[in-house]
Write a protein that holds these residues in place. Structure first.
Motif, PDB file in Angstrom:
ATOM      1  N   HIS A  63       0.803  -1.216   0.000  1.00 64.84           N
ATOM      2  CA  HIS A  63       0.000   0.000   0.000  1.00 64.84           C
ATOM      3  C   HIS A  63       0.841   1.274   0.000  1.00 64.84           C
ATOM      4  O   HIS A  63       0.796   2.072   0.922  1.00 64.84           O
ATOM      5  CB  HIS A  63      -0.988  -0.010   1.156  1.00 64.84           C
ATOM      6  CG  HIS A  63      -1.779  -1.270   1.207  1.00 64.84           C
ATOM      7  ND1 HIS A  63      -2.646  -1.637   0.196  1.00 64.84           N
ATOM      8  CD2 HIS A  63      -1.810  -2.274   2.098  1.00 64.84           C
ATOM      9  CE1 HIS A  63      -3.182  -2.796   0.486  1.00 64.84           C
ATOM     10  NE2 HIS A  63      -2.684  -3.202   1.636  1.00 64.84           N
ATOM     11  N   HIS A  77      -0.440   6.326  -4.430  1.00 63.52           N
ATOM     12  CA  HIS A  77      -0.170   6.651  -5.827  1.00 63.52           C
ATOM     13  C   HIS A  77       1.012   7.602  -5.909  1.00 63.52           C
ATOM     14  O   HIS A  77       1.015   8.650  -5.282  1.00 63.52           O
ATOM     15  CB  HIS A  77      -1.390   7.290  -6.487  1.00 63.52           C
ATOM     16  CG  HIS A  77      -2.533   6.348  -6.627  1.00 63.52           C
ATOM     17  ND1 HIS A  77      -2.573   5.397  -7.618  1.00 63.52           N
ATOM     18  CD2 HIS A  77      -3.656   6.187  -5.902  1.00 63.52           C
ATOM     19  CE1 HIS A  77      -3.689   4.697  -7.501  1.00 63.52           C
ATOM     20  NE2 HIS A  77      -4.355   5.155  -6.462  1.00 63.52           N
ATOM     21  N   TYR A 109       2.986   0.751 -15.111  1.00 60.43           N
ATOM     22  CA  TYR A 109       2.233   0.788 -13.862  1.00 60.43           C
ATOM     23  C   TYR A 109       2.598  -0.425 -13.017  1.00 60.43           C
ATOM     24  O   TYR A 109       2.584  -1.554 -13.490  1.00 60.43           O
ATOM     25  CB  TYR A 109       0.730   0.791 -14.154  1.00 60.43           C
ATOM     26  CG  TYR A 109       0.318   2.006 -14.940  1.00 60.43           C
ATOM     27  CD1 TYR A 109       0.013   3.192 -14.300  1.00 60.43           C
ATOM     28  CD2 TYR A 109       0.271   1.974 -16.330  1.00 60.43           C
ATOM     29  CE1 TYR A 109      -0.345   4.324 -15.011  1.00 60.43           C
ATOM     30  CE2 TYR A 109      -0.092   3.097 -17.054  1.00 60.43           C
ATOM     31  CZ  TYR A 109      -0.396   4.262 -16.391  1.00 60.43           C
ATOM     32  OH  TYR A 109      -0.748   5.382 -17.095  1.00 60.43           O
ATOM     33  N   ARG A 137       2.277  -2.436  -9.078  1.00 62.07           N
ATOM     34  CA  ARG A 137       1.500  -2.578  -7.849  1.00 62.07           C
ATOM     35  C   ARG A 137       2.335  -3.254  -6.789  1.00 62.07           C
ATOM     36  O   ARG A 137       3.226  -4.033  -7.077  1.00 62.07           O
ATOM     37  CB  ARG A 137       0.254  -3.440  -7.986  1.00 62.07           C
ATOM     38  CG  ARG A 137      -0.289  -3.716  -9.248  1.00 62.07           C
ATOM     39  CD  ARG A 137      -1.402  -4.731  -9.244  1.00 62.07           C
ATOM     40  NE  ARG A 137      -2.132  -4.819  -7.988  1.00 62.07           N
ATOM     41  CZ  ARG A 137      -3.219  -5.496  -7.847  1.00 62.07           C
ATOM     42  NH1 ARG A 137      -3.720  -6.163  -8.832  1.00 62.07           N
ATOM     43  NH2 ARG A 137      -3.824  -5.543  -6.704  1.00 62.07           N
ATOM     44  N   ASP A 158      -2.015  -5.431  -3.246  1.00 62.91           N
ATOM     45  CA  ASP A 158      -2.614  -4.097  -3.358  1.00 62.91           C
ATOM     46  C   ASP A 158      -4.017  -4.200  -3.936  1.00 62.91           C
ATOM     47  O   ASP A 158      -4.279  -5.029  -4.802  1.00 62.91           O
ATOM     48  CB  ASP A 158      -1.738  -3.212  -4.263  1.00 62.91           C
ATOM     49  CG  ASP A 158      -2.018  -1.731  -4.110  1.00 62.91           C
ATOM     50  OD1 ASP A 158      -3.039  -1.373  -3.487  1.00 62.91           O
ATOM     51  OD2 ASP A 158      -1.212  -0.944  -4.604  1.00 62.91           O
ATOM     52  N   TYR A 159      -4.928  -3.404  -3.471  1.00 62.53           N
ATOM     53  CA  TYR A 159      -6.298  -3.412  -3.969  1.00 62.53           C
ATOM     54  C   TYR A 159      -6.511  -2.374  -5.071  1.00 62.53           C
ATOM     55  O   TYR A 159      -7.569  -2.311  -5.661  1.00 62.53           O
ATOM     56  CB  TYR A 159      -7.297  -3.191  -2.829  1.00 62.53           C
ATOM     57  CG  TYR A 159      -6.955  -2.019  -1.950  1.00 62.53           C
ATOM     58  CD1 TYR A 159      -7.345  -0.735  -2.282  1.00 62.53           C
ATOM     59  CD2 TYR A 159      -6.218  -2.203  -0.777  1.00 62.53           C
ATOM     60  CE1 TYR A 159      -7.016   0.343  -1.476  1.00 62.53           C
ATOM     61  CE2 TYR A 159      -5.892  -1.129   0.033  1.00 62.53           C
ATOM     62  CZ  TYR A 159      -6.290   0.130  -0.322  1.00 62.53           C
ATOM     63  OH  TYR A 159      -5.958   1.197   0.470  1.00 62.53           O
ATOM     64  N   GLU A 160      -5.533  -1.539  -5.330  1.00 60.94           N
ATOM     65  CA  GLU A 160      -5.607  -0.532  -6.395  1.00 60.94           C
ATOM     66  C   GLU A 160      -5.019  -1.097  -7.688  1.00 60.94           C
ATOM     67  O   GLU A 160      -4.284  -2.073  -7.671  1.00 60.94           O
ATOM     68  CB  GLU A 160      -4.815   0.719  -5.996  1.00 60.94           C
ATOM     69  CG  GLU A 160      -5.305   1.413  -4.761  1.00 60.94           C
ATOM     70  CD  GLU A 160      -6.584   2.196  -4.988  1.00 60.94           C
ATOM     71  OE1 GLU A 160      -6.923   2.480  -6.151  1.00 60.94           O
ATOM     72  OE2 GLU A 160      -7.246   2.506  -3.993  1.00 60.94           O
ATOM     73  N   HIS A 161      -5.343  -0.449  -8.823  1.00 59.31           N
ATOM     74  CA  HIS A 161      -4.772  -0.852 -10.108  1.00 59.31           C
ATOM     75  C   HIS A 161      -3.256  -0.731 -10.105  1.00 59.31           C
ATOM     76  O   HIS A 161      -2.548  -1.594 -10.603  1.00 59.31           O
ATOM     77  CB  HIS A 161      -5.347  -0.006 -11.244  1.00 59.31           C
ATOM     78  CG  HIS A 161      -4.709  -0.287 -12.564  1.00 59.31           C
ATOM     79  ND1 HIS A 161      -3.644   0.440 -13.053  1.00 59.31           N
ATOM     80  CD2 HIS A 161      -4.974  -1.226 -13.483  1.00 59.31           C
ATOM     81  CE1 HIS A 161      -3.285  -0.035 -14.223  1.00 59.31           C
ATOM     82  NE2 HIS A 161      -4.077  -1.047 -14.521  1.00 59.31           N
ATOM     83  N   HIS A 162      -2.753   0.355  -9.532  1.00 59.29           N
ATOM     84  CA  HIS A 162      -1.304   0.539  -9.439  1.00 59.29           C
ATOM     85  C   HIS A 162      -0.984   1.439  -8.248  1.00 59.29           C
ATOM     86  O   HIS A 162      -1.814   2.213  -7.804  1.00 59.29           O
ATOM     87  CB  HIS A 162      -0.729   1.146 -10.727  1.00 59.29           C
ATOM     88  CG  HIS A 162      -1.166   2.544 -10.996  1.00 59.29           C
ATOM     89  ND1 HIS A 162      -2.384   2.839 -11.578  1.00 59.29           N
ATOM     90  CD2 HIS A 162      -0.562   3.734 -10.762  1.00 59.29           C
ATOM     91  CE1 HIS A 162      -2.502   4.145 -11.690  1.00 59.29           C
ATOM     92  NE2 HIS A 162      -1.416   4.717 -11.195  1.00 59.29           N
ATOM     93  N   SER A 163       0.230   1.289  -7.772  1.00 64.54           N
ATOM     94  CA  SER A 163       0.725   2.134  -6.695  1.00 64.54           C
ATOM     95  C   SER A 163       1.773   3.100  -7.207  1.00 64.54           C
ATOM     96  O   SER A 163       1.901   4.208  -6.713  1.00 64.54           O
ATOM     97  CB  SER A 163       1.360   1.284  -5.591  1.00 64.54           C
ATOM     98  OG  SER A 163       0.420   0.417  -5.037  1.00 64.54           O
TER      99      SER A 163
END
Length: 68
Positions: free
Chosen positions: A9, A12, A44, A46, A50-55
């Motif tokens: 996590h 962004h 991109y 991650r 991670d629960y997002e598309h990218h970090s």
């Protein structure tokens, strides 16, 4: 060397890099991030689980862009 999955996590962030191949190697092979897509001069990444598309967004840039 096994992946440690020590980063989770990140949030962004975008990193401008004059050496995109070396940067991609570092973030994937050393820190254990995974590539989740690419567009133009950007890749991109991650973090583990991670629960997002990218970090992290790595974007290739030239010397002039770094001076801004």
């Amino acid at each position: 060397m096994p992946l440690l999955h020590d980063i989770a996590h990140l949030g962004h962030a975008e990193l401008l890099t004059p050496e995109p191949d070396k940067s991609l190697w570092f973030f994937t092979e050393v820190l254990g991030l995974t590539q989740n897509g690419a567009s133009g001069d950007s890749v991109y990444l991650r973090t583990w689980d991670d629960y997002e598309h990218h970090s992290l967004k790595l974007t290739a840039c030239g010397p002039a862009a770094r001076r801004r």
